[in-house]
Motif scaffolding. Structure first.
Motif, PDB file in Angstrom:
ATOM      1  N   ARG A  86       0.852  -1.189   0.000  1.00  0.00           N
ATOM      2  CA  ARG A  86       0.000   0.000   0.000  1.00  0.00           C
ATOM      3  C   ARG A  86       0.887   1.237   0.000  1.00  0.00           C
ATOM      4  O   ARG A  86       1.903   1.288   0.689  1.00  0.00           O
ATOM      5  N   ALA A  87       0.493   2.241  -0.760  1.00  0.00           N
ATOM      6  CA  ALA A  87       1.256   3.486  -0.825  1.00  0.00           C
ATOM      7  C   ALA A  87       0.313   4.673  -0.748  1.00  0.00           C
ATOM      8  O   ALA A  87      -0.822   4.620  -1.248  1.00  0.00           O
ATOM      9  N   GLN A 115       8.182  -3.375  -7.332  1.00  0.00           N
ATOM     10  CA  GLN A 115       6.809  -3.005  -7.018  1.00  0.00           C
ATOM     11  C   GLN A 115       6.751  -1.833  -6.045  1.00  0.00           C
ATOM     12  O   GLN A 115       5.883  -0.962  -6.167  1.00  0.00           O
ATOM     13  N   ILE A 116       7.673  -1.789  -5.089  1.00  0.00           N
ATOM     14  CA  ILE A 116       7.693  -0.689  -4.131  1.00  0.00           C
ATOM     15  C   ILE A 116       7.842   0.647  -4.861  1.00  0.00           C
ATOM     16  O   ILE A 116       7.136   1.619  -4.578  1.00  0.00           O
ATOM     17  N   GLY A 117       8.782   0.697  -5.805  1.00  0.00           N
ATOM     18  CA  GLY A 117       8.944   1.921  -6.586  1.00  0.00           C
ATOM     19  C   GLY A 117       7.745   2.214  -7.467  1.00  0.00           C
ATOM     20  O   GLY A 117       7.349   3.374  -7.624  1.00  0.00           O
ATOM     21  N   ASP A 118       7.148   1.171  -8.014  1.00  0.00           N
ATOM     22  CA  ASP A 118       6.002   1.351  -8.914  1.00  0.00           C
ATOM     23  C   ASP A 118       4.805   1.967  -8.204  1.00  0.00           C
ATOM     24  O   ASP A 118       4.147   2.871  -8.743  1.00  0.00           O
ATOM     25  N   VAL A 119       4.489   1.474  -6.985  1.00  0.00           N
ATOM     26  CA  VAL A 119       3.304   1.996  -6.287  1.00  0.00           C
ATOM     27  C   VAL A 119       3.515   3.455  -5.890  1.00  0.00           C
ATOM     28  O   VAL A 119       2.564   4.254  -5.888  1.00  0.00           O
ATOM     29  N   ALA A 120       4.765   3.817  -5.567  1.00  0.00           N
ATOM     30  CA  ALA A 120       5.043   5.212  -5.237  1.00  0.00           C
ATOM     31  C   ALA A 120       4.808   6.102  -6.449  1.00  0.00           C
ATOM     32  O   ALA A 120       4.173   7.159  -6.352  1.00  0.00           O
ATOM     33  N   ARG A 121       5.318   5.677  -7.593  1.00  0.00           N
ATOM     34  CA  ARG A 121       5.133   6.489  -8.794  1.00  0.00           C
ATOM     35  C   ARG A 121       3.667   6.544  -9.218  1.00  0.00           C
ATOM     36  O   ARG A 121       3.218   7.542  -9.785  1.00  0.00           O
ATOM     37  N   THR A 122       2.909   5.495  -8.931  1.00  0.00           N
ATOM     38  CA  THR A 122       1.485   5.479  -9.274  1.00  0.00           C
ATOM     39  C   THR A 122       0.734   6.573  -8.521  1.00  0.00           C
ATOM     40  O   THR A 122      -0.044   7.330  -9.115  1.00  0.00           O
ATOM     41  N   VAL A 123       0.955   6.684  -7.204  1.00  0.00           N
ATOM     42  CA  VAL A 123       0.234   7.711  -6.440  1.00  0.00           C
ATOM     43  C   VAL A 123       0.750   9.106  -6.787  1.00  0.00           C
ATOM     44  O   VAL A 123      -0.010  10.086  -6.741  1.00  0.00           O
ATOM     45  N   MET A 124       2.022   9.209  -7.146  1.00  0.00           N
ATOM     46  CA  MET A 124       2.547  10.517  -7.555  1.00  0.00           C
ATOM     47  C   MET A 124       1.914  10.987  -8.860  1.00  0.00           C
ATOM     48  O   MET A 124       1.533  12.150  -9.003  1.00  0.00           O
ATOM     49  N   ARG A 125       1.790  10.076  -9.807  1.00  0.00           N
ATOM     50  CA  ARG A 125       1.180  10.441 -11.103  1.00  0.00           C
ATOM     51  C   ARG A 125      -0.256  10.893 -10.922  1.00  0.00           C
ATOM     52  O   ARG A 125      -0.723  11.799 -11.626  1.00  0.00           O
ATOM     53  N   GLU A 126      -0.961  10.280  -9.979  1.00  0.00           N
ATOM     54  CA  GLU A 126      -2.375  10.630  -9.777  1.00  0.00           C
ATOM     55  C   GLU A 126      -2.543  12.103  -9.423  1.00  0.00           C
ATOM     56  O   GLU A 126      -3.525  12.740  -9.788  1.00  0.00           O
ATOM     57  N   SER A 169      19.144  -1.339  -1.806  1.00  0.00           N
ATOM     58  CA  SER A 169      18.286  -1.716  -2.934  1.00  0.00           C
ATOM     59  C   SER A 169      16.921  -1.057  -2.837  1.00  0.00           C
ATOM     60  O   SER A 169      16.334  -0.649  -3.845  1.00  0.00           O
ATOM     61  N   ILE A 170      16.401  -0.937  -1.615  1.00  0.00           N
ATOM     62  CA  ILE A 170      15.117  -0.260  -1.413  1.00  0.00           C
ATOM     63  C   ILE A 170      15.268   1.223  -1.736  1.00  0.00           C
ATOM     64  O   ILE A 170      14.465   1.814  -2.466  1.00  0.00           O
ATOM     65  N   ARG A 171      16.313   1.840  -1.192  1.00  0.00           N
ATOM     66  CA  ARG A 171      16.509   3.278  -1.402  1.00  0.00           C
ATOM     67  C   ARG A 171      16.723   3.622  -2.871  1.00  0.00           C
ATOM     68  O   ARG A 171      16.356   4.716  -3.318  1.00  0.00           O
ATOM     69  N   ALA A 172      17.303   2.700  -3.619  1.00  0.00           N
ATOM     70  CA  ALA A 172      17.594   2.961  -5.028  1.00  0.00           C
ATOM     71  C   ALA A 172      16.315   3.112  -5.852  1.00  0.00           C
ATOM     72  O   ALA A 172      16.363   3.626  -6.975  1.00  0.00           O
ATOM     73  N   ARG A 173      15.159   2.684  -5.303  1.00  0.00           N
ATOM     74  CA  ARG A 173      13.892   2.784  -6.044  1.00  0.00           C
ATOM     75  C   ARG A 173      13.284   4.175  -5.966  1.00  0.00           C
ATOM     76  O   ARG A 173      12.263   4.446  -6.602  1.00  0.00           O
ATOM     77  N   PHE A 174      13.880   5.075  -5.181  1.00  0.00           N
ATOM     78  CA  PHE A 174      13.289   6.391  -4.978  1.00  0.00           C
ATOM     79  C   PHE A 174      14.320   7.485  -5.247  1.00  0.00           C
ATOM     80  O   PHE A 174      15.508   7.285  -5.059  1.00  0.00           O
ATOM     81  N   GLU A 175      13.812   8.644  -5.638  1.00  0.00           N
ATOM     82  CA  GLU A 175      14.676   9.798  -5.852  1.00  0.00           C
ATOM     83  C   GLU A 175      14.409  10.841  -4.775  1.00  0.00           C
ATOM     84  O   GLU A 175      14.279  12.031  -5.038  1.00  0.00           O
ATOM     85  N   ALA A 176      14.313  10.363  -3.523  1.00  0.00           N
ATOM     86  CA  ALA A 176      14.068  11.222  -2.375  1.00  0.00           C
ATOM     87  C   ALA A 176      14.630  10.508  -1.145  1.00  0.00           C
ATOM     88  O   ALA A 176      14.903   9.304  -1.202  1.00  0.00           O
ATOM     89  N   PRO A 177      14.821  11.221  -0.042  1.00  0.00           N
ATOM     90  CA  PRO A 177      15.308  10.573   1.176  1.00  0.00           C
ATOM     91  C   PRO A 177      14.359   9.452   1.611  1.00  0.00           C
ATOM     92  O   PRO A 177      13.136   9.604   1.553  1.00  0.00           O
ATOM     93  N   VAL A 178      14.929   8.315   2.045  1.00  0.00           N
ATOM     94  CA  VAL A 178      14.137   7.138   2.390  1.00  0.00           C
ATOM     95  C   VAL A 178      14.507   6.637   3.782  1.00  0.00           C
ATOM     96  O   VAL A 178      15.688   6.556   4.124  1.00  0.00           O
ATOM     97  N   LYS A 179      13.487   6.321   4.572  1.00  0.00           N
ATOM     98  CA  LYS A 179      13.677   5.639   5.845  1.00  0.00           C
ATOM     99  C   LYS A 179      12.934   4.312   5.785  1.00  0.00           C
ATOM    100  O   LYS A 179      11.815   4.244   5.262  1.00  0.00           O
TER     101      LYS A 179
END
Length: 385
Positions: A86-87, A115-126, A169-179
């Motif tokens: 869920r994102a 998939q983690i990166g994909d769901v983030a980009r999905t909500v951003m595009r919306e 590997s998780i952080r590499a899916r995003f272009e922003a700070p990740v925790k």
């Protein structure tokens, strides 16, 4: 640091009281008028607050009012589970403006990472949001992130998730700070700010699902422990079978007592495979007596965990969550009955007010707080420069 603290105080005062003038801000936070004016000017320049009209109907000249600019940046919260990913994207007030849920793709670690990166980009595009507008991402994951070694420790229900380099590997899916945060801890934080935890600063969030875990909130703050492993109660010897208690992963509901009860149910109902707990609860809700026997066994295990936590931590409340814990209509009464024979201690047991969204709300709230820390520190530093 002092400038960043002052800016946070001003932002929190405006967020709490609504639009305020400079003099009203000064009274609310206890700063001098010159200091308040300097802070407000800096926050305006950083785009973190904005003008919101002016005072009216009072004696003297009108004063400009200021409000928090919640749209100055956005945050993303992600709940990574065994069954669902869920994102949600939220503004700086923590208000969720878009979300997306989909079944977890568990074919491989690579598939799940993508998939983690994909769901983030999905909500951003919306909402038409680009990465430069995202100040923080928080991913709620089973296990405990160890940033020093770059691994996720004890991810009970995601095999292979503990391999070296997983955090990067998780952080590499995003272009922003990740925790990366433990999902049960995030669920507890979500409950603290938006659920039953608002009533008390001392409670435990008991997650009962594919895995078992505990989030502890003491004096209004999450308790992590010396190694970040506080609440890993899946490794407590809850069952009476010493061989089962020594197994590596917390599989309470594969215990001999639960298996025996489900086997009786399967045989009596001529099932070809042992029923899942989801099926058991569904049958119990329809009045099946053998399914209710299984529920009673499960409730007995949960009661042992509750009594253990009550004796060690003495929380005001224990909140049940997770796929099993959400069945409060069936579990709460047998848990209460079992507790009477297990402990003289009194503890209130309730089901989560946020249901399956607890982790997501905790992730968004944690991301919002971290984003404000960063934005306020950056604005204070840029002014020094």
């Amino acid at each position: 640091m002092v400038r960043a603290i002052n800016r946070r105080s001003v932002v929190e005062a405006i967020a709490h009281h609504g639009a305020l003038s400079r003099s009203q801000v000064a009274r609310a936070v206890g700063l001098s008028k010159p200091t308040t004016s300097e802070v407000v000017t800096g926050l305006l320049a950083a785009g973190l607050i904005r003008e919101a009209g002016s005072t009216h109907g009072t004696q003297g000249p009108k004063a400009v009012l200021y409000e928090v600019n919640d749209s100055a940046a956005h945050v993303i919260g992600i709940d990574l589970g065994r069954r669902w990913v869920r994102a949600a994207v939220a503004d700086l007030s923590g208000r969720i403006i878009a979300r997306h849920d989909e079944r977890a793709r568990l074919r491989s670690n690579q598939t799940l990472l993508d998939q983690i990166g994909d769901v983030a980009r999905t909500v951003m595009r919306e909402k038409g949001i680009d990465w430069p507008q995202v100040a923080q991402v928080v991913v709620g994951s089973p296990g405990v992130a160890d940033p020093v070694r770059g691994v996720v420790m004890l991810p009970a229900n995601l095999p292979g998730w503990e391999r070296q380099g997983m955090i990067e590997s998780i952080r590499a899916r995003f272009e922003a700070p990740v925790k990366i945060e433990n999902d049960v801890n995030l669920a507890a934080l979500g409950e603290l700010t938006q659920g039953h935890g608002r009533q008390t600063g001392d409670f435990a969030y008991l997650w009962i699902g594919t895995g078992v875990g505990l989030g502890l909130v003491i004096n209004g703050r999450l308790h992590r422990g010396a190694h970040g492993l506080a609440g890993e109660i899946g490794f407590l010897p809850i069952t009476a079978d010493p061989e089962f208690a020594a197994t590596r992963w917390p599989r309470w509901f594969a215990s001999p007592a639960v298996q025996e009860a489900t086997d009786r149910l399967a045989a009596a109902r001529e099932m070809t495979n042992p029923p899942t707990l989801r099926t058991v609860f569904s049958l119990a809700r329809k009045g099946d007596p053998l399914a209710r026997e299984v529920v009673d066994v499960v409730a007995g295990l949960v009661a042992r965990a509750v009594s253990t936590v009550a004796g060690v931590v003495d929380p005001e409340m224990i909140i049940l969550g997770g796929g099993v814990g959400h069945n409060g209509d069936l579990l709460l009464h047998p848990i209460e009955m079992a507790l009477r024979s297990l402990t003289p201690l009194s503890v209130q047991v309730v089901t989560s007010a946020l249901g399956t969204d607890a982790v997501l709300h905790g992730a968004v709230g944690t991301a919002t707080s971290a984003a404000w820390d960063t934005l306020l520190a950056e604005s204070a530093t840029s002014e020094n420069d």
